[in-house]
Design an enzyme around this catalytic site. Structure first.
Site, mmCIF file in Angstrom:
data_model
loop_
_atom_site.group_PDB
_atom_site.id
_atom_site.type_symbol
_atom_site.label_atom_id
_atom_site.label_comp_id
_atom_site.label_asym_id
_atom_site.label_seq_id
_atom_site.Cartn_x
_atom_site.Cartn_y
_atom_site.Cartn_z
ATOM 1 N N ASP A 120 29.166 -15.708 -38.747
ATOM 2 C CA ASP A 120 30.079 -14.867 -37.953
ATOM 3 C C ASP A 120 29.785 -13.404 -38.275
ATOM 4 O O ASP A 120 29.814 -12.992 -39.431
ATOM 5 C CB ASP A 120 31.529 -15.218 -38.315
ATOM 6 C CG ASP A 120 32.539 -14.528 -37.393
ATOM 7 O OD1 ASP A 120 33.554 -15.153 -37.080
ATOM 8 O OD2 ASP A 120 32.314 -13.364 -37.005
ATOM 9 N N ASP A 152 29.529 -13.723 -31.055
ATOM 10 C CA ASP A 152 29.105 -13.289 -32.409
ATOM 11 C C ASP A 152 29.191 -14.388 -33.450
ATOM 12 O O ASP A 152 29.202 -14.116 -34.649
ATOM 13 C CB ASP A 152 29.922 -12.072 -32.853
ATOM 14 C CG ASP A 152 31.204 -12.442 -33.568
ATOM 15 O OD1 ASP A 152 31.848 -13.425 -33.153
ATOM 16 O OD2 ASP A 152 31.539 -11.764 -34.545
ATOM 17 N N GLU A 153 29.219 -15.633 -33.004
ATOM 18 C CA GLU A 153 29.512 -16.720 -33.942
ATOM 19 C C GLU A 153 28.733 -17.977 -33.552
ATOM 20 O O GLU A 153 28.655 -18.306 -32.378
ATOM 21 C CB GLU A 153 31.009 -16.991 -33.792
ATOM 22 C CG GLU A 153 31.649 -17.810 -34.827
ATOM 23 C CD GLU A 153 33.084 -18.106 -34.364
ATOM 24 O OE1 GLU A 153 33.549 -19.204 -34.642
ATOM 25 O OE2 GLU A 153 33.705 -17.257 -33.693
HETATM 26 P P1 TTP Z 1 35.609 -11.899 -34.228
HETATM 27 O O1 TTP Z 1 34.449 -12.548 -34.912
HETATM 28 O O2 TTP Z 1 36.909 -12.614 -34.200
HETATM 29 O O3 TTP Z 1 35.890 -10.466 -34.862
HETATM 30 P P2 TTP Z 1 34.894 -9.395 -35.460
HETATM 31 O O4 TTP Z 1 33.486 -9.870 -35.447
HETATM 32 O O5 TTP Z 1 35.132 -8.090 -34.737
HETATM 33 O O6 TTP Z 1 35.412 -9.217 -36.926
HETATM 34 P P3 TTP Z 1 35.255 -10.216 -38.160
HETATM 35 O O7 TTP Z 1 34.466 -9.446 -39.168
HETATM 36 O O8 TTP Z 1 36.649 -10.501 -38.592
HETATM 37 O O9 TTP Z 1 34.537 -11.436 -37.657
HETATM 38 O O10 TTP Z 1 35.239 -11.569 -32.735
HETATM 39 C C1 TTP Z 1 33.950 -11.169 -32.349
HETATM 40 C C2 TTP Z 1 33.997 -10.132 -31.239
HETATM 41 O O11 TTP Z 1 34.713 -10.637 -30.134
HETATM 42 C C3 TTP Z 1 34.725 -8.869 -31.661
HETATM 43 O O12 TTP Z 1 33.878 -7.911 -32.265
HETATM 44 C C4 TTP Z 1 35.329 -8.382 -30.396
HETATM 45 C C5 TTP Z 1 35.531 -9.619 -29.555
HETATM 46 N N1 TTP Z 1 36.951 -9.997 -29.531
HETATM 47 C C6 TTP Z 1 37.745 -9.535 -28.498
HETATM 48 O O13 TTP Z 1 37.279 -8.854 -27.583
HETATM 49 N N2 TTP Z 1 39.081 -9.866 -28.485
HETATM 50 C C7 TTP Z 1 39.668 -10.609 -29.486
HETATM 51 O O14 TTP Z 1 40.880 -10.881 -29.461
HETATM 52 C C8 TTP Z 1 38.818 -11.082 -30.558
HETATM 53 C C9 TTP Z 1 39.396 -11.913 -31.681
HETATM 54 C C10 TTP Z 1 37.489 -10.753 -30.528
HETATM 55 MG MG MG Z 2 32.957 -11.736 -36.139
#
Ligand code: TTP
Ligand code: MG
Length: 389
Positions: free
Chosen positions: A9, A107-108
């Site tokens: 992630d 992103d995962e």
């Molecule tokens: P996430 O992996 O949930 O968040 P992140 O990568 O920004 O942070 P983390 O380090 O906690 O993993 O989500 C990935 C991307 O998806 C994030 O950068 C933006 C998008 N996203 C949204 O647009 N809306 C949302 O509610 C979430 C959770 C994510």
């Molecule tokens: Mg993330």
């Protein structure tokens, strides 16, 4: 053979990309999402940098609240094109280590390295190399979990964010899961959690030790959850395309009950989703409408079509039908979203007979796309969808 499943992630994905591309943003609270309009903005936060999280800013929070908590933040609109490009590079990095990749979101991903880890110096070394390769190709950090199951790998990747690497061995699986809160189990929603907590079950260990009687009312789901808590998670890493869904949503400046404005927005959203599907070479079968009413009550309605599509008019027709069947009572609408899921490559045939009018549609879409390419997206609108989204 012990399964070796990796969950990767990216850290603060959208925000990290903006910080990478503009070094003056490094170390600053960066918030990606709707325009905050000096605290009067109405959309939500997509994500934010870890610096912004110190102020209590979170994904999906109203942007006005983010502004209240962190007025000194740098607020940016998302640039999906850039994020999708980074996502493609990350996938390229994964492919160097295994063909068994399940992309969960932009992103995962899960990777099954059971059969390939020996080529890269064993499971732990493979994870280190995946992280290094992602960094090399994108300039971004990610967090990685390595475990014998998907559930544990996903939880593990989240534990030491950012830039984390957490390993769970098969022998330690039960001990790893046991102290964690039940909400860590993906798919265990807030309602189920409430039922379990009311019965004194708060940790995964307590869920594992529950008598079937204590799980009554949860049906088969209850026993499945208990199996997961016991470390039994046979789910495979399923290679299923790069993206699971494509969606767009808008928050209105003011809550609205104006039928024309709502219709126009739905058509424009369908158009945007269509463009993004086509850019990605995808089509999908399920259309989902998301409606958030005043007061933040949120609903979704979905329909699965006989054949996949990426045509704007088809997606719009399904969306409008879903909206027409939705009873919002006297409430006004705050947000609308359109999603297409159940995706497959656009060129994969599903029927020997193309849908009626598909040739004409394909030509019309191509014509619109070439005009937009030359003159910009706003240069041409679909009938009924004259709106910038
Ligand atoms: P996430 O992996 O949930 O968040 P992140 O990568 O920004 O942070 P983390 O380090 O906690 O993993 O989500 C990935 C991307 O998806 C994030 O950068 C933006 C998008 N996203 C949204 O647009 N809306 C949302 O509610 C979430 C959770 C994510
Ligand atoms: Mg993330």
């Amino acid at each position: 053979m012990e399964r070796r499943i990796v969950h990767v992630d990216m850290d603060a994905f959208f925000a990290a990309i903006e910080q990478r591309d503009d070094p003056s943003l490094k170390g600053k609270p960066v918030i990606i999402g709707a325009d905050p309009k000096g605290g009067r903005g109405r959309g939500v936060v997509s994500t934010c940098s870890y610096e912004a999280r110190k102020f209590g800013v979170r994904s999906a929070m109203p942007i006005s609240e983010a502004w209240r908590r962190c007025p000194q933040g740098v607020y940016l609109a998302p640039d999906f094109h850039k994020y999708e490009e980074a996502s493609g590079k990350i996938r390229g990095a994964f492919l160097e280590f295994t063909p068994d990749i399940e992309q969960v979101s932009i992103d995962e991903a899960f990777l099954d390295i059971t059969r390939s880890a020996h080529l890269f110096g064993g499971p732990l070394e493979t994870c280190r190399r995946i992280k290094a390769r992602v960094k090399e190709l994108t300039g971004l950090t990610c967090s990685v979990g390595l475990a014998p199951t998907k559930l544990a790998a996903k939880i593990a990747s989240d534990l030491k964010k950012p830039d984390g690497l957490v390993v769970v061995e098969a022998a330690g699986l039960r001990n790893f899961l046991s102290p964690l809160d039940i909400s860590k189990i993906g798919g265990l929603g807030p309602k189920t959690a409430e039922v379990l907590r009311a019965r004194g079950i708060n940790t995964i260990g307590e869920l594992a030790a529950a008598e079937p009687d204590e799980l009554r009312g949860l049906g088969a789901h209850g026993l499945e959850l208990r199996a997961l808590a016991l470390g039994e998670d046979p789910r495979e890493v399923r290679e299923d395309g790069e993206t699971k869904s494509v969606s767009n949503e808008i928050t209105f400046e003011r809550d609205t009950a104006d039928a024309a404005e709502i219709k126009e927005s739905l058509v424009a959203l369908a158009d945007k989703v269509s463009s993004r599907l086509r850019e990605g070479g995808l089509k999908g079968r399920t259309v989902t409408l998301k409606i958030r009413l005043e007061g933040f009550e949120t609903y979704t309605r979905a329909r699965t079509m006989g054949l996949s599509t990426n045509y704007a008019d088809v997606i719009a027709k399904e969306t409008l039908a879903l909206y027409a069947a939705f009873d919002k009572g006297r409430k006004k609408v705050r947000l609308l979203g359109v999603k297409v899921s159940g995706l497959m490559p656009a060129d994969e045939p599903e029927s020997l007979f193309p849908g009626e009018g598909d040739d004409r549609r394909e030509r019309a879409h191509k014509a619109i796309e070439s005009i937009r390419e030359k003159f910009g997206r706003g240069s041409i609108y679909r009938a009924g969808g004259k709106k910038d989204i």
